[in-house]
Design an enzyme around this catalytic site. Structure first.
Site, short mmCIF file in Angstrom:
data_model
loop_
_atom_site.label_atom_id
_atom_site.label_comp_id
_atom_site.label_asym_id
_atom_site.label_seq_id
_atom_site.Cartn_x
_atom_site.Cartn_y
_atom_site.Cartn_z
N ARG A 61 0.78 -1.10 0.03
CA ARG A 61 0.02 -0.06 0.00
C ARG A 61 0.91 1.33 0.05
O ARG A 61 0.43 2.32 0.26
CB ARG A 61 -1.01 0.04 1.09
N ARG A 64 -21.77 -0.40 3.34
CA ARG A 64 -21.06 -1.93 3.41
C ARG A 64 -21.52 -2.40 4.94
O ARG A 64 -21.29 -1.61 5.86
CB ARG A 64 -19.58 -1.67 3.28
N ARG A 80 -8.76 7.48 4.66
CA ARG A 80 -8.48 6.55 3.81
C ARG A 80 -8.21 6.89 2.20
O ARG A 80 -7.26 6.53 1.48
CB ARG A 80 -9.24 5.39 4.20
P1 ADP Z 1 -9.83 -0.44 3.19
O1 ADP Z 1 -8.92 -0.86 1.99
O2 ADP Z 1 -11.23 -0.25 3.06
O3 ADP Z 1 -8.95 0.57 3.90
P2 ADP Z 1 -8.59 -2.94 4.43
O4 ADP Z 1 -9.23 -4.00 5.45
O5 ADP Z 1 -7.84 -3.24 3.57
O6 ADP Z 1 -9.80 -1.68 4.30
O7 ADP Z 1 -7.62 -1.99 5.67
C1 ADP Z 1 -8.15 -1.41 6.67
C2 ADP Z 1 -7.18 -0.64 7.59
O8 ADP Z 1 -6.04 -1.55 7.94
C3 ADP Z 1 -6.42 0.48 7.01
O9 ADP Z 1 -7.18 1.57 6.71
C4 ADP Z 1 -4.73 0.31 7.60
O10 ADP Z 1 -5.24 1.23 8.84
C5 ADP Z 1 -4.69 -1.08 7.73
N1 ADP Z 1 -3.81 -1.56 6.73
C6 ADP Z 1 -4.20 -2.52 6.08
N2 ADP Z 1 -3.40 -2.97 5.26
C7 ADP Z 1 -2.43 -2.20 5.24
C8 ADP Z 1 -0.76 -1.84 4.71
N3 ADP Z 1 -0.52 -2.54 3.65
N4 ADP Z 1 -0.06 -0.75 5.33
C9 ADP Z 1 -0.58 0.03 6.10
N5 ADP Z 1 -1.86 -0.11 6.73
C10 ADP Z 1 -2.51 -1.04 6.31
#
Ligand code: ADP
Length: 220
Positions: free
Chosen positions: A92, A129, A172
């Site tokens: 990410r 959602r 986000r």
């Molecule tokens: P979304 O894509 O809707 O934000 P996710 O379930 O993928 O939902 O992620 C939820 C939260 O988890 C993110 O807002 C972040 O805080 C954390 N997160 C998930 N993956 C990562 C990552 N690769 N790097 C940093 N934070 C992450």
């Protein structure tokens, strides 16, 4: 073809979780969502999970070193992702994608699927959602489970995610543009990127993804 190594990119609400689970089933590979891993660890009340939850509830990213530590365990040779995978929510940030390349040394990613959905649509999807607390299956208020708010798959309670508040969602999406959108160019330069229209019926989107993955994997 061997077990594919896939990465899903796309905004919050683009459908990475839903499509990731279907792709995993289709190709017989594990689906790993870093968000799900963090939510499970937070629900279990581990120190690690509660620390991650502080960031998640604010819509902030969990720090790179923490995320990378988790992925390092999963991607280690002989680990759960050593023979094909679909990653959702990782990488990410550019630092995470460089780290992923390093961890995958000699077993590179086959395709990065960029699920494209306009911001107005993802905002509407996230507002409606609802997620099963136990298996994390995703529903929308317009299409509830057969018995309202009891999961069709495992009978778990279907609830709104704690980080799906309007404020956290806006943050986000902002972080997606700043930190994650640059990965689109990173993977385009590596000739790994394939962009798929994520608007429309879930079955149609799934077929579009499978078509492009099959083309890529048989003709890299
Ligand atoms: P979304 O894509 O809707 O934000 P996710 O379930 O993928 O939902 O992620 C939820 C939260 O988890 C993110 O807002 C972040 O805080 C954390 N997160 C998930 N993956 C990562 C990552 N690769 N790097 C940093 N934070 C992450």
């Amino acid at each position: 073809m061997g077990a594919p190594r896939l990465v899903l990119l796309g905004k919050q609400g683009a459908g990475k979780g839903t499509q990731g689970k279907r792709l995993a089933e289709h190709y017989g590979i594990p689906h790993l969502s870093t968000g799900e891993v963090f939510r499970e660890r937070a629900a279990a009340g581990t120190a690690f999970g509660l620390e991650a939850k502080r960031y998640m509830d604010e819509g902030e990213l969990v720090p790179d070193d923490v995320v990378i530590g988790v992925m390092e365990e999963c991607l280690a040779p002989g680990g759960p992702l050593s023979d094909g995978f679909v990653l959702d929510g990782f990488p990410r940030t550019l630092a995470q994608s460089r780290e992923l390349d390093r961890l995958l040394d000699g077993r590179p990613i086959d395709a990065v699927i960029n699920l494209e959905v306009p911001t107005e649509i993802v905002i509407d999807r996230i507002a409606g959602r609802r997620v099963c607390e136990t298996c994390q299956r995703v529903y929308h208020v317009s299409m509830p489970p057969t018995t309202p708010w009891i999961c069709d798959d495992d009978g778990g309670p279907v609830v709104q995610r704690e980080d799906d508040t309007e404020e956290a969602v806006m943050r986000r999406l902002e972080l997606y543009e700043q930190e994650t959108a640059p990965l689109i160019d990173y993977y385009r330069e590596q000739r790994k990127l394939t962009t798929v229209d994520g608007v429309g019926d879930g079955d149609e989107v799934f077929e579009r993804i499978v078509k492009t993955v099959d083309e890529r994997v048989s003709d890299p």
